[in-house]
Design an enzyme around this catalytic site. Sequence first.
Site, PDB file in Angstrom:
ATOM      1  N   CYS A  35      32.768   4.322  -4.805  1.00 10.20           N
ATOM      2  CA  CYS A  35      32.745   4.170  -6.263  1.00 10.20           C
ATOM      3  C   CYS A  35      31.320   4.150  -6.808  1.00 10.20           C
ATOM      4  CB  CYS A  35      33.482   2.902  -6.681  1.00 10.20           C
ATOM      5  SG  CYS A  35      32.732   1.402  -6.030  1.00 10.20           S
TER       6      CYS A  35
ATOM      7  N   GLU B  44      28.383  -2.753   0.086  1.00 10.85           N
ATOM      8  CA  GLU B  44      27.101  -2.494  -0.577  1.00 10.85           C
ATOM      9  C   GLU B  44      25.943  -3.030   0.252  1.00 10.85           C
ATOM     10  OE1 GLU B  44      27.777  -2.912  -5.144  1.00 10.85           O
ATOM     11  OE2 GLU B  44      28.606  -4.684  -4.184  1.00 10.85           O
TER      12      GLU B  44
ATOM     13  N   HIS C 175      18.948   6.147 -19.042  1.00 12.07           N
ATOM     14  CA  HIS C 175      19.925   6.634 -20.024  1.00 12.07           C
ATOM     15  C   HIS C 175      19.944   8.144 -20.080  1.00 12.07           C
ATOM     16  CE1 HIS C 175      20.846   2.898 -22.549  1.00 12.07           C
ATOM     17  NE2 HIS C 175      21.863   3.271 -21.825  1.00 12.07           N
TER      18      HIS C 175
ATOM     19  N   ASP D 229      24.113   0.351  -4.455  1.00 21.22           N
ATOM     20  CA  ASP D 229      23.489  -0.786  -3.774  1.00 21.22           C
ATOM     21  C   ASP D 229      23.354  -0.537  -2.279  1.00 21.22           C
ATOM     22  OD1 ASP D 229      22.669  -2.828  -5.597  1.00 21.22           O
ATOM     23  OD2 ASP D 229      24.771  -3.057  -6.146  1.00 21.22           O
TER      24      ASP D 229
HETATM   25  C1  PEP Z   1      27.257   0.331  -6.445  1.00 20.51           C
HETATM   26  O1  PEP Z   1      26.430  -0.531  -6.130  1.00 20.51           O
HETATM   27  O2  PEP Z   1      27.306   1.479  -5.941  1.00 20.51           O
HETATM   28  C2  PEP Z   1      28.281   0.045  -7.465  1.00 20.51           C
HETATM   29  C3  PEP Z   1      29.274   0.870  -7.671  1.00 20.51           C
HETATM   30  O3  PEP Z   1      28.128  -1.074  -8.209  1.00 20.51           O
HETATM   31  P1  PEP Z   1      27.023  -1.228  -9.378  1.00 20.51           P
HETATM   32  O4  PEP Z   1      26.416   0.114  -9.622  1.00 20.51           O
HETATM   33  O5  PEP Z   1      27.752  -1.779 -10.547  1.00 20.51           O
HETATM   34  O6  PEP Z   1      26.082  -2.211  -8.751  1.00 20.51           O
HETATM   35 MG    MG Z   2      26.647  -2.570  -6.769  1.00 20.00          MG
END
Ligand code: PEP
Ligand code: MG
Length: 528
Positions: free
Chosen positions: A463, A392, A164, A416
Amino acid sequence: MPEPLAPPSDEPLAADADGEHQRVQTALAEVAADLSARAAAAGGDAQQVLEAAALMAQDPAILDDVRARLGGGANAEKATWDAYAAFRDMLTEMGGYMAERATDLDDVAQRVVAQLRGVPAPGVPASDEPFILVARDLAPADTATLDLEKTLALVTQDGGPTSHTAILARSKSLPAVVGVVGALDAMADGQLVIVDAKAGTVVLDPDDASVTAARAERETRLAAATAPITEGALADGTTVPLMANVGSAKDAPGAVALGAEGVGLFRTEFLFLGATSAPTVEEQTKAYTDVLQAFPGKKVVVRVLDAGADKPLSFLNDAHEENPALGLRGIRALRASEQILRDQLTALAAAQAATEAELYVMAPMIADREETEYFVSLGKELGLERVGAMAEVPSIAVLADQVLEVADFVSIGTNDLTQYTMAADRQLGSVSAMQDPWHPAVLRLVKMLGDAGSSAGKPVGVCGEAAADPGLAVVLVGLGVTSLSMSASAIADVRAELLTVTLDEAKARAARALAATSAAAARQAATV
Ligand code: PEP
Ligand code: MG
């Protein structure tokens, strides 16, 4: 440097248990009221974090546990402390998001014990001069309400990139370097240091030239935050749409205000984290319509439910697994409960029909072409126009050409992708140094995806958190990434950095990073 409160003594209960129970109850209510007031003052992401902490302070199960411990002869402070510790251990055991919230409970416990002692809660020391804050870790309540006029930067010894503290610091555009081993011993009050959040370094006792350069860099950064909102682009005019990651319709107005050109990742599972049964088509249609409505004519990329590992959704996968990150998660869990996936895609198609947004739908954790074909054909059968895959799992990068024959687009989840490439659990502080998307192994996989996207003439976005790092954002574009999605608060810094380079320069930086032999070397090669 804030000091934690000394733990309570083991002295047996010397007062009347009912009276002490009442005293703890009053202390809990006062702490909850203080946290709620801080929540209201903080607003944004911080507000949600602090409201959750206020709820934790009032959890009736904790008060029941305190009563039982008082009955067993523990003093009030000890009973409270131990009740919170037991609750924290339970959350840690649950793993994922729940485990991350566990550290927030320690702060609530400290606040309640301070209240019982009649001393101020441990917090950020007051200072008349601007300062760099160095701490073991910071409680969300402190990070959220930091005086940004005074606090120049933040260094913590504990905490990883998804703590956080890190998230809230990012949302306040506060330069922060977290997880600096030995930070508290290495630095003393009053010592001159430079915190370079971009490079992820802390320089002790810098020379005059470095201080002047750091001051100039800070001015540039502050100017970027207030620069006019323009579309994301490089210095030569190459456009790079800058989009926001959102978890619900509540995030939309803030994202629009900060210049998000659409949504690059709508994490739908955030809407249903606490749910014990699958949401109905109607409920979902409403939730998705609310987000799509905020972006008429703009691109909105929705991810179908990403259950498993760090995002537990009991209605999709509640089987205990030894290795949940390698288990029945993402598209695998959805495939095993296909009706839930069909309902979600049906709701998305209904939301698309009801709004003006340009809807893209993608599935998490896709590993190869066969899984892509499954998801794309189901999406199209249920009325969706643009259906793609998240990258991922490293296998999808290796097979990017095959996947892009069937997917309409790919979006790279670098959080990921880094975890699986480096075999480093993204939740685990002890391996957080390996969880670095600057690693050339991760960058080479991104390049494979970028190259395949450009050959197929299809978009490849990013993303994950990597898109929010301005220096890395440039490298990602140089590797062939066509759009970037991040926490809306990071958009201004990324926009400013992109405007400083041409596509050729971005490619040159990317080439230097690809040739590096470590994450740190890649960052350095691309940043100089
Ligand atoms: C990621 O894995 O980069 C992603 C955007 O998804 P999350 O962080 O929700 O796993
Ligand atoms: Mg992810």
